[in-house]
Design a protein around this motif. Structure first.
Motif, PDB file in Angstrom:
ATOM      1  N   THR A   1       0.841  -1.205   0.000  1.00 58.49           N
ATOM      2  CA  THR A   1       0.000   0.000   0.000  1.00 58.49           C
ATOM      3  C   THR A   1       0.875   1.255   0.000  1.00 58.49           C
ATOM      4  OG1 THR A   1      -1.598  -1.279   1.296  1.00 58.49           O
ATOM      5  CG2 THR A   1      -1.941   1.090   1.213  1.00 58.49           C
ATOM      6  N   VAL A   2       1.933   1.237   0.807  1.00 62.07           N
ATOM      7  CA  VAL A   2       2.865   2.384   0.850  1.00 62.07           C
ATOM      8  C   VAL A   2       3.519   2.556  -0.530  1.00 62.07           C
ATOM      9  CG1 VAL A   2       5.082   3.165   1.822  1.00 62.07           C
ATOM     10  CG2 VAL A   2       3.318   2.222   3.347  1.00 62.07           C
ATOM     11  N   ILE A   3       3.950   1.431  -1.113  1.00 60.40           N
ATOM     12  CA  ILE A   3       4.654   1.504  -2.404  1.00 60.40           C
ATOM     13  C   ILE A   3       3.721   2.012  -3.504  1.00 60.40           C
ATOM     14  CG2 ILE A   3       5.714   0.085  -4.216  1.00 60.40           C
ATOM     15  CD1 ILE A   3       6.897  -1.653  -1.923  1.00 60.40           C
ATOM     16  N   LYS A   4       2.475   1.560  -3.482  1.00 64.99           N
ATOM     17  CA  LYS A   4       1.506   1.994  -4.504  1.00 64.99           C
ATOM     18  C   LYS A   4       1.386   3.521  -4.502  1.00 64.99           C
ATOM     19  CE  LYS A   4      -3.091   0.865  -6.097  1.00 64.99           C
ATOM     20  NZ  LYS A   4      -4.411   0.493  -5.634  1.00 64.99           N
ATOM     21  N   GLU A   5       1.291   4.090  -3.315  1.00 69.80           N
ATOM     22  CA  GLU A   5       1.155   5.541  -3.189  1.00 69.80           C
ATOM     23  C   GLU A   5       2.467   6.242  -3.583  1.00 69.80           C
ATOM     24  OE1 GLU A   5      -1.516   7.130  -2.885  1.00 69.80           O
ATOM     25  OE2 GLU A   5      -0.752   9.149  -2.454  1.00 69.80           O
TER      26      GLU A   5
ATOM     27  N   SER B   1      18.232   0.760   2.755  1.00 75.09           N
ATOM     28  CA  SER B   1      17.262  -0.218   3.256  1.00 75.09           C
ATOM     29  C   SER B   1      16.287   0.424   4.248  1.00 75.09           C
ATOM     30  CB  SER B   1      17.988  -1.406   3.892  1.00 75.09           C
ATOM     31  OG  SER B   1      18.884  -0.972   4.880  1.00 75.09           O
ATOM     32  N   ILE B   2      15.025   0.087   4.084  1.00 78.73           N
ATOM     33  CA  ILE B   2      13.963   0.653   4.936  1.00 78.73           C
ATOM     34  C   ILE B   2      13.095  -0.500   5.437  1.00 78.73           C
ATOM     35  CG2 ILE B   2      12.007   2.275   5.065  1.00 78.73           C
ATOM     36  CD1 ILE B   2      13.111   3.643   2.535  1.00 78.73           C
ATOM     37  N   PHE B   3      12.869  -0.528   6.750  1.00 77.31           N
ATOM     38  CA  PHE B   3      11.994  -1.552   7.322  1.00 77.31           C
ATOM     39  C   PHE B   3      10.681  -0.890   7.710  1.00 77.31           C
ATOM     40  CE2 PHE B   3      10.300  -4.704  10.140  1.00 77.31           C
ATOM     41  CZ  PHE B   3      10.793  -5.910   9.655  1.00 77.31           C
ATOM     42  N   ILE B   4       9.574  -1.461   7.246  1.00 74.20           N
ATOM     43  CA  ILE B   4       8.247  -0.925   7.576  1.00 74.20           C
ATOM     44  C   ILE B   4       7.668  -1.745   8.734  1.00 74.20           C
ATOM     45  CG2 ILE B   4       5.915  -0.414   6.701  1.00 74.20           C
ATOM     46  CD1 ILE B   4       7.850   1.094   5.030  1.00 74.20           C
ATOM     47  N   LEU B   5       7.251  -1.032   9.777  1.00 70.90           N
ATOM     48  CA  LEU B   5       6.677  -1.687  10.965  1.00 70.90           C
ATOM     49  C   LEU B   5       5.178  -1.419  11.056  1.00 70.90           C
ATOM     50  CD1 LEU B   5       9.550  -0.319  13.058  1.00 70.90           C
ATOM     51  CD2 LEU B   5       8.962  -2.724  13.210  1.00 70.90           C
ATOM     52  N   PRO B   6       4.432  -2.404  11.560  1.00 75.09           N
ATOM     53  CA  PRO B   6       3.014  -2.125  11.849  1.00 75.09           C
ATOM     54  C   PRO B   6       2.954  -1.373  13.186  1.00 75.09           C
ATOM     55  CG  PRO B   6       3.568  -4.356  12.511  1.00 75.09           C
ATOM     56  CD  PRO B   6       4.826  -3.774  11.935  1.00 75.09           C
TER      57      PRO B   6
ATOM     58  N   ARG C   1      18.823  -3.944  11.507  1.00 69.45           N
ATOM     59  CA  ARG C   1      19.873  -4.145  10.487  1.00 69.45           C
ATOM     60  C   ARG C   1      19.652  -3.228   9.288  1.00 69.45           C
ATOM     61  NH1 ARG C   1      21.539  -9.763  11.383  1.00 69.45           N
ATOM     62  NH2 ARG C   1      22.795  -9.731   9.488  1.00 69.45           N
ATOM     63  N   TYR C   2      18.482  -2.588   9.238  1.00 73.14           N
ATOM     64  CA  TYR C   2      18.146  -1.722   8.102  1.00 73.14           C
ATOM     65  C   TYR C   2      18.607  -0.293   8.393  1.00 73.14           C
ATOM     66  CZ  TYR C   2      15.329  -5.445   6.064  1.00 73.14           C
ATOM     67  OH  TYR C   2      14.933  -6.628   5.488  1.00 73.14           O
ATOM     68  N   ASP C   3      18.812   0.499   7.337  1.00 77.90           N
ATOM     69  CA  ASP C   3      19.250   1.901   7.526  1.00 77.90           C
ATOM     70  C   ASP C   3      18.161   2.735   8.197  1.00 77.90           C
ATOM     71  OD1 ASP C   3      21.689   1.467   6.126  1.00 77.90           O
ATOM     72  OD2 ASP C   3      20.603   1.640   4.214  1.00 77.90           O
ATOM     73  N   TYR C   4      16.901   2.462   7.852  1.00 79.37           N
ATOM     74  CA  TYR C   4      15.780   3.284   8.336  1.00 79.37           C
ATOM     75  C   TYR C   4      14.616   2.385   8.761  1.00 79.37           C
ATOM     76  CZ  TYR C   4      18.291   6.969   5.857  1.00 79.37           C
ATOM     77  OH  TYR C   4      19.259   7.840   5.426  1.00 79.37           O
ATOM     78  N   ALA C   5      13.820   2.890   9.712  1.00 81.32           N
ATOM     79  CA  ALA C   5      12.597   2.187  10.119  1.00 81.32           C
ATOM     80  C   ALA C   5      11.439   3.193  10.048  1.00 81.32           C
ATOM     81  CB  ALA C   5      12.744   1.648  11.535  1.00 81.32           C
ATOM     82  N   VAL C   6      10.352   2.765   9.425  1.00 81.84           N
ATOM     83  CA  VAL C   6       9.173   3.637   9.271  1.00 81.84           C
ATOM     84  C   VAL C   6       7.960   2.881   9.807  1.00 81.84           C
ATOM     85  CG1 VAL C   6       7.603   4.619   7.524  1.00 81.84           C
ATOM     86  CG2 VAL C   6      10.073   4.918   7.270  1.00 81.84           C
TER      87      VAL C   6
ATOM     88  N   ASP D   1       1.491   3.708  10.451  1.00 78.70           N
ATOM     89  CA  ASP D   1       0.254   3.885  11.212  1.00 78.70           C
ATOM     90  C   ASP D   1      -0.659   4.717  10.313  1.00 78.70           C
ATOM     91  OD1 ASP D   1      -1.693   4.156  13.063  1.00 78.70           O
ATOM     92  OD2 ASP D   1      -0.447   4.996  14.635  1.00 78.70           O
ATOM     93  N   ASP D   2      -0.356   6.013  10.196  1.00 74.03           N
ATOM     94  CA  ASP D   2      -1.067   6.829   9.218  1.00 74.03           C
ATOM     95  C   ASP D   2      -0.359   6.646   7.864  1.00 74.03           C
ATOM     96  OD1 ASP D   2      -2.927   9.316   8.717  1.00 74.03           O
ATOM     97  OD2 ASP D   2      -1.015   9.695   7.721  1.00 74.03           O
ATOM     98  N   LEU D   3      -1.117   6.206   6.855  1.00 73.07           N
ATOM     99  CA  LEU D   3      -0.506   5.860   5.561  1.00 73.07           C
ATOM    100  C   LEU D   3       0.274   7.024   4.952  1.00 73.07           C
ATOM    101  CD1 LEU D   3      -0.151   3.893   3.147  1.00 73.07           C
ATOM    102  CD2 LEU D   3      -2.294   4.787   2.254  1.00 73.07           C
ATOM    103  N   MET D   4      -0.344   8.210   4.927  1.00 71.88           N
ATOM    104  CA  MET D   4       0.310   9.343   4.251  1.00 71.88           C
ATOM    105  C   MET D   4       1.599   9.758   4.966  1.00 71.88           C
ATOM    106  SD  MET D   4      -0.913   9.758   1.508  1.00 71.88           S
ATOM    107  CE  MET D   4      -2.286   9.035   0.691  1.00 71.88           C
ATOM    108  N   GLU D   5       1.579   9.662   6.310  1.00 72.99           N
ATOM    109  CA  GLU D   5       2.816   9.978   7.055  1.00 72.99           C
ATOM    110  C   GLU D   5       3.918   8.985   6.713  1.00 72.99           C
ATOM    111  OE1 GLU D   5       2.557  10.394  11.337  1.00 72.99           O
ATOM    112  OE2 GLU D   5       0.938  11.850  11.076  1.00 72.99           O
ATOM    113  N   ALA D   6       3.548   7.716   6.607  1.00 71.24           N
ATOM    114  CA  ALA D   6       4.546   6.684   6.272  1.00 71.24           C
ATOM    115  C   ALA D   6       5.125   6.949   4.882  1.00 71.24           C
ATOM    116  CB  ALA D   6       3.916   5.300   6.348  1.00 71.24           C
ATOM    117  N   VAL D   7       4.258   7.295   3.929  1.00 71.64           N
ATOM    118  CA  VAL D   7       4.727   7.565   2.561  1.00 71.64           C
ATOM    119  C   VAL D   7       5.674   8.774   2.567  1.00 71.64           C
ATOM    120  CG1 VAL D   7       3.994   8.258   0.228  1.00 71.64           C
ATOM    121  CG2 VAL D   7       2.695   6.531   1.482  1.00 71.64           C
ATOM    122  N   GLN D   8       5.297   9.808   3.304  1.00 73.15           N
ATOM    123  CA  GLN D   8       6.154  11.004   3.373  1.00 73.15           C
ATOM    124  C   GLN D   8       7.512  10.681   3.989  1.00 73.15           C
ATOM    125  OE1 GLN D   8       3.785  13.945   5.388  1.00 73.15           O
ATOM    126  NE2 GLN D   8       2.452  14.185   3.612  1.00 73.15           N
ATOM    127  N   GLU D   9       7.516   9.803   4.988  1.00 75.41           N
ATOM    128  CA  GLU D   9       8.798   9.443   5.612  1.00 75.41           C
ATOM    129  C   GLU D   9       9.684   8.677   4.631  1.00 75.41           C
ATOM    130  OE1 GLU D   9       7.001   9.446  10.117  1.00 75.41           O
ATOM    131  OE2 GLU D   9       8.167   7.703   9.529  1.00 75.41           O
TER     132      GLU D   9
END
Ligand code: ADP
Ligand code: 5GP
Length: 204
Positions: free
Chosen positions: A20-24, A119-124, A161-166, A169-177
């Motif tokens: 969902t993040v990637i689609k946006e 590298s980016i890790f997406i967390l719920p 182990r990833y460079d970034y963690a996002v 929670d709020d989809l648009m905030e995650a996409v912006q990050e």
């Protein structure tokens, strides 16, 4: 000469919202491409060959491994998943940013082979919400959901182990990050070598 595009690894447990993040992200950034992985799993309803995945047989997958046609690959919940190398290299050389949406074992292989990858890790936001999203997506049976949830907590231990963690929670905030990470990484002077050289050439 153009600066080469960014190679971006994006991982996270099944159902956290990577797709969902990637689609946006793709909708908002025409220079960003998603690598189409190969898999031996069956297509879900609505998934198209060559668009969502290259759906191939186990024999074909193993031939591609033998021919060194995969940048990385892994076995996940009894199926192979892997990144065909040629298409990724072609886009990067053309200056496009390429997203690899891959699980942690494959991600570790890419980090080794390509230290320039970001590298980016997406967390719920929570375990409860992850389960709610996986169930709500309605694409797997209960047994598959349970296996994916059991795997999720093992996968999350790799986040550091990833460079970034996002946190998605709020989809648009995650996409912006994620966009902020891409913008900052592109401004690193080491990635700006061609731009810096051409400005120096023209003016000094
Ligand atoms: P993944 O690609 O990580 O397996 P998906 O992108 O398929 O996950 O998302 C799983 C489910 O969660 C989908 O039904 C999606 O609509 C939903 N979802 C994704 N991001 C959010 C969010 N930020 N808030 C609420 N629901 C979300
Ligand atoms: P799904 O079956 O839900 O599409 O994907 C299952 C898992 O496989 C997800 O964690 C997804 O990120 C991962 N995956 C998808 N493509 C690839 C790939 O090319 N390589 C690796 N290593 N993992 C992948």
């Amino acid at each position: 000469m153009k600066n080469s595009g960014l190679l971006v690894i994006l991982s996270g447990p099944s159902g956290c919202g990577k797709g969902t993040v990637i689609k946006e992200l793709l909708r908002r950034n025409p220079n960003v491409f998603l690598s189409v992985s190969a898999t031996t799993r069956l297509p879900r309803e609505g998934e198209q060959d060559g668009i969502h995945y290259h759906f191939i047989t186990k024999d074909r997958f193993e031939s591609l491994i033998a021919e060194e046609g995969m940048l990385e690959y892994a076995s996940y919940c009894d199926n192979y998943y892997g990144t065909p190398k040629a298409a990724v290299e072609e886009k990067l050389c053309a200056g496009k940013d390429v997203i690899l949406e891959i699980e942690v074992q494959g991600a570790l292989q890419v980090m080794n082979k390509r230290p320039d990858a970001v590298s980016i890790f997406i967390l719920p936001p929570s375990a409860k919400e992850l389960e709610h999203r996986l169930v709500g997506r309605n694409t797997e049976d209960r047994d598959t959901i349970d296996r994916r949830l059991a795997k999720a907590w093992d996968e999350i231990t790799y986040a550091s182990r990833y460079d970034y963690a996002v946190v998605n929670d709020d989809l648009m905030e995650a996409v912006q990050e994620v966009e902020a990470v891409l913008i900052a990484e592109k401004c690193k002077s080491v990635r700006m070598e061609h731009t810096i050289a051409s400005i120096v050439d023209k003016n000094c």
